[in-house]
Motif scaffolding. Structure first.
Motif, mmCIF file in Angstrom:
data_model
loop_
_atom_site.group_PDB
_atom_site.id
_atom_site.type_symbol
_atom_site.label_atom_id
_atom_site.label_comp_id
_atom_site.label_asym_id
_atom_site.label_seq_id
_atom_site.Cartn_x
_atom_site.Cartn_y
_atom_site.Cartn_z
ATOM 1 N N GLY A 373 0.780 -1.228 0.000
ATOM 2 C CA GLY A 373 0.000 0.000 0.000
ATOM 3 C C GLY A 373 0.809 1.275 0.000
ATOM 4 O O GLY A 373 0.248 2.374 0.078
ATOM 5 N N GLU A 374 2.104 1.166 -0.100
ATOM 6 C CA GLU A 374 2.973 2.347 -0.090
ATOM 7 C C GLU A 374 2.755 3.175 -1.362
ATOM 8 O O GLU A 374 2.621 2.610 -2.448
ATOM 9 N N PRO A 375 2.687 4.532 -1.235
ATOM 10 C CA PRO A 375 2.519 5.356 -2.437
ATOM 11 C C PRO A 375 3.660 5.151 -3.421
ATOM 12 O O PRO A 375 4.796 4.860 -3.028
ATOM 13 N N GLY A 376 3.352 5.304 -4.699
ATOM 14 C CA GLY A 376 4.381 5.237 -5.714
ATOM 15 C C GLY A 376 5.268 6.465 -5.660
ATOM 16 O O GLY A 376 5.040 7.391 -4.863
ATOM 17 N N GLY A 400 15.541 11.994 -11.521
ATOM 18 C CA GLY A 400 14.166 11.557 -11.417
ATOM 19 C C GLY A 400 14.131 10.168 -10.794
ATOM 20 O O GLY A 400 14.984 9.817 -9.974
ATOM 21 N N HIS A 401 13.186 9.369 -11.210
ATOM 22 C CA HIS A 401 13.041 7.995 -10.714
ATOM 23 C C HIS A 401 12.771 7.104 -11.922
ATOM 24 O O HIS A 401 12.126 7.548 -12.884
ATOM 25 N N PRO A 402 13.259 5.882 -11.927
ATOM 26 C CA PRO A 402 13.008 5.028 -13.091
ATOM 27 C C PRO A 402 11.535 4.908 -13.460
ATOM 28 O O PRO A 402 11.200 4.693 -14.623
ATOM 29 N N GLU A 403 10.638 5.074 -12.487
ATOM 30 C CA GLU A 403 9.203 4.996 -12.738
ATOM 31 C C GLU A 403 8.533 6.369 -12.824
ATOM 32 O O GLU A 403 7.337 6.466 -13.081
ATOM 33 N N THR A 429 32.064 13.206 -4.700
ATOM 34 C CA THR A 429 31.905 13.793 -6.024
ATOM 35 C C THR A 429 32.517 12.912 -7.114
ATOM 36 O O THR A 429 33.649 12.450 -6.991
ATOM 37 N N VAL A 430 31.762 12.709 -8.183
ATOM 38 C CA VAL A 430 32.277 12.053 -9.373
ATOM 39 C C VAL A 430 32.132 13.012 -10.554
ATOM 40 O O VAL A 430 33.123 13.502 -11.090
ATOM 41 N N HIS A 431 30.893 13.292 -10.967
ATOM 42 C CA HIS A 431 30.641 14.249 -12.043
ATOM 43 C C HIS A 431 30.225 15.592 -11.430
ATOM 44 O O HIS A 431 29.585 15.634 -10.373
ATOM 45 N N ALA A 432 30.535 16.684 -12.113
ATOM 46 C CA ALA A 432 30.141 17.994 -11.602
ATOM 47 C C ALA A 432 28.622 18.133 -11.570
ATOM 48 O O ALA A 432 28.037 18.523 -10.559
ATOM 49 N N ILE A 433 27.959 17.809 -12.697
ATOM 50 C CA ILE A 433 26.498 17.864 -12.780
ATOM 51 C C ILE A 433 26.029 16.552 -13.394
ATOM 52 O O ILE A 433 26.422 16.197 -14.507
ATOM 53 N N ASP A 434 25.161 15.850 -12.680
ATOM 54 C CA ASP A 434 24.761 14.495 -13.054
ATOM 55 C C ASP A 434 23.243 14.457 -13.232
ATOM 56 O O ASP A 434 22.486 14.740 -12.301
ATOM 57 N N PHE A 435 22.789 14.118 -14.463
ATOM 58 C CA PHE A 435 21.359 14.056 -14.790
ATOM 59 C C PHE A 435 20.953 12.603 -15.038
ATOM 60 O O PHE A 435 21.628 11.884 -15.773
ATOM 61 N N ARG A 436 19.798 12.212 -14.463
ATOM 62 C CA ARG A 436 19.287 10.862 -14.701
ATOM 63 C C ARG A 436 17.757 10.872 -14.734
ATOM 64 O O ARG A 436 17.121 11.571 -13.952
ATOM 65 N N TRP A 437 17.199 10.050 -15.614
ATOM 66 C CA TRP A 437 15.764 9.840 -15.695
ATOM 67 C C TRP A 437 15.007 11.165 -15.894
ATOM 68 O O TRP A 437 14.256 11.621 -15.041
ATOM 69 N N ILE A 438 15.230 11.779 -17.054
ATOM 70 C CA ILE A 438 14.632 13.077 -17.364
ATOM 71 C C ILE A 438 14.135 13.081 -18.806
ATOM 72 O O ILE A 438 14.805 12.543 -19.702
#
Length: 557
Positions: A373-376, A400-403, A429-438
């Motif tokens: 019952g946990e919210p998505g 973001g989130h994979p879903e 720190t690895v990358h200066a600016i890291d974007f995922r799931w967008i």
């Protein structure tokens, strides 16, 4: 001439009345919106102006008298006053004169008034209208702290890192922890309308300094707020819970915990409603945690937020948008900002990060198995960030989130300067600016500069992974260590991409790297690759026809 002279005499008479009348008259607002307020001086109701004496009964009598009058101004003249909970009343203003300091009692029992302990406060108001706290005086919460080994952190990444480092796990706690149950706010308001807080200094709050729940038409202007950047855990500056039509301006907020927080949903305070239509302008913000935070406790919606023309300095994080309870964040603009960020002690959240977007389920947040019952996962969309200069020590992670992918995010005119701190117990720190799931990501005129001291694990200036519909127009930067094979920009599993007006800096080895079998429909147009030994590189799983290059400038060497 006679009319001007009479007007001058009138003003002189009004000012004189402030000092000689027991029940006097004070003007409020500008001269063009002049109106009269009856003044109720707390000295006339028994306050002594001496800190050891309890001024609470006198303040209560003055407030009750003003309310019985249909409204008025409760006046605290120069002096030192101590009080427990003060219940505000509709149409009653509190005015602290320059030289007046109101101290919150150090006795927790003086605030143990509410059935919900998290609502206890020095100033308390519920279901009120037309109230104000004004002046040039000071309100002091007298918070105190002690240091002891950590006993409360569990899955917090910093806890794991500090344990692995073998360094001290000492941290600060409020005096009375863990037995004390009441840590009063300096101001708690619920369902209040037409609220004004101006001019006053609020210092050393034991808890969130301002906690406003479901309030509307709120103006906070020209205040000074301070809690210790070293010790003041849980002492946020201003927390806006389900609030609407709020203006915070021209203020300095320096807090151990987050400076300004947007929250939607604290069930113990009441039903959730949107937190919306809020501006933060012309402010100076410092925090050992986050200067601006969209809280992970958002269970409904936070929207229509403008943060403009602010200086964020001596701070850990700049802007963080987090969701862990299924809510939504939308229509946010952050503009004309300067940031100077660095890491604080291990128990503070943040790593000198300018931007942090994060969507998780509650179970993911707590690193626990998913519950029935946990919210998505929640959602974040329509965020614009432009005209920002950043000096920082940590990565910006825009996840973001994979879903539930981020949707409609723009960064424009951003200058990044990133360095390391050899004295830190750890550096993630690895990358200066890291974007995922967008999806629908736009980057325009982005500049990344790596500064000394350097960190050996630095990699790319930009990392973009799982991005659909990406536009980059104007980027200049290199890898953290350009002499290595690490690319300046790495793109993994990206689609529908246009990269133009990008510039490889002198000494660049690999400028662009594409990876992931799902990478396709990438267009390189009008980029300056002259200084790059390898303009772009494809991993073996990327089809060559996925990349189209046109009118790019290559080295003639």
């Amino acid at each position: 001439m006679r009319r001007v002279s009479l007007q001058k005499y009138l003003w002189a008479a009004i000012l004189l009345l402030l000092f000689v009348a027991r029940s006097t008259i004070l003007y409020a607002g500008s001269q063009s919106t002049f109106h009269m307020l009856t003044v109720f001086n707390i000295r006339d109701y028994g306050a002594t102006g001496k800190k050891p004496d309890d001024a609470g009964p006198a303040i209560k009598k003055a407030i009750d008298a003003a309310a019985a009058n249909g409204g008025g101004l409760v006046y605290l003249p120069p002096g030192s006053y101590t009080s427990g909970t003060i219940n505000l009343r509709s149409h009653v203003n509190i005015y602290l004169e320059s030289g007046a300091t109101l101290f919150a009692s150090e006795d927790p029992a003086a605030f143990d008034k509410q059935k919900v302990k998290s609502k206890d406060a020095l100033f308390f108001g519920e279901d009120l209208e037309d109230i104000a706290i004004e002046g040039r005086g000071t309100i002091d919460g007298q918070a105190k702290y002690f240091w002891a080994p950590d006993t409360i952190e569990r899955s917090f990444l910093h806890k794991k890192l500090i344990v692995a480092s073998g360094k001290s796990q000492m941290r600060s706690y409020p005096v009375g922890h863990p037995d004390r149950t009441v840590y009063p706010h300096l101001l708690w308001l619920g369902r209040c309308k037409n609220v004004s807080v101006t001019g006053v200094s609020f210092v050393q709050s034991p808890s969130w300094t301002f906690a406003l729940y479901d309030c509307s038409r709120v103006v906070i202007d020209k205040i000074y707020m301070y809690t210790s950047l070293k010790e003041a855990v849980w002492a946020d500056g201003i927390d806006l819970v389900d609030c609407k039509d709020v203006s915070i301006s021209n203020s300095t907020i320096e807090t151990g915990d987050d400076c300004i927080v947007f929250v939607c949903g604290i069930p113990e305070w009441g039903p959730a409603s949107p937190c919306e239509h809020i501006t933060v302008t012309n402010c100076r913000l410092s925090s050992a945690s986050a200067a601006i935070k969209f809280s992970e406790g958002n269970s409904l919606v936070i929207r229509d937020i403008l943060i403009d023309n602010c200086a964020i300095f001596n701070s850990n994080r700049g802007l963080t948008l987090q969701i862990a309870t299924g809510g939504d964040i939308s229509n946010v603009v952050l503009s004309n900002i300067t940031m100077d960020l660095h890491r604080f002690d291990w128990f503070w959240a943040g790593d000198g990060n300018a931007f942090n977007f994060e969507i998780k389920r509650t179970s993911e947040w707590n690193e626990e198995p998913r519950k029935a019952g946990e919210p998505g996962p929640g959602s974040i969309h329509n965020v614009i960030i432009h005209d920002v200069i950043v000096h920082c020590q940590g990565a910006s992670t825009i996840y973001g989130h994979p879903e539930s992918w981020l949707d409609g995010v723009s960064f424009e005119n951003i200058k990044f300067f990133i360095s390391s701190n050899p004295d830190s117990a750890y550096d993630t720190t690895v990358h200066a600016i890291d974007f995922r799931w967008i999806k629908n990501l736009k980057l325009r005129n982005i500049e990344v500069n790596w500064e000394k001291p350097a960190y050996g694990k630095w990699e790319s200036a930009l990392s973009l992974q799982d991005v659909n519909r990406l536009q980059v127009d104007g980027f200049a930067g290199s890898a953290g260590w350009p002499e290595r094979d690490t690319p300046a920009v790495v793109l993994r599993r990206v689609s529908n991409v246009t990269l133009q007006n990008m510039e490889a800096l002198h000494g660049t080895n690999v400028f662009l790297k594409f990876a992931g079998a799902d990478t396709h429909d990438v267009h390189l147009i009008g980029n300056n690759f002259r200084e790059a030994k390898v303009p772009y590189q494809l991993d073996s799983d990327v089809k060559p026809d996925s990349i189209t290059a046109l009118d790019n400038f290559l080295s003639t060497k």
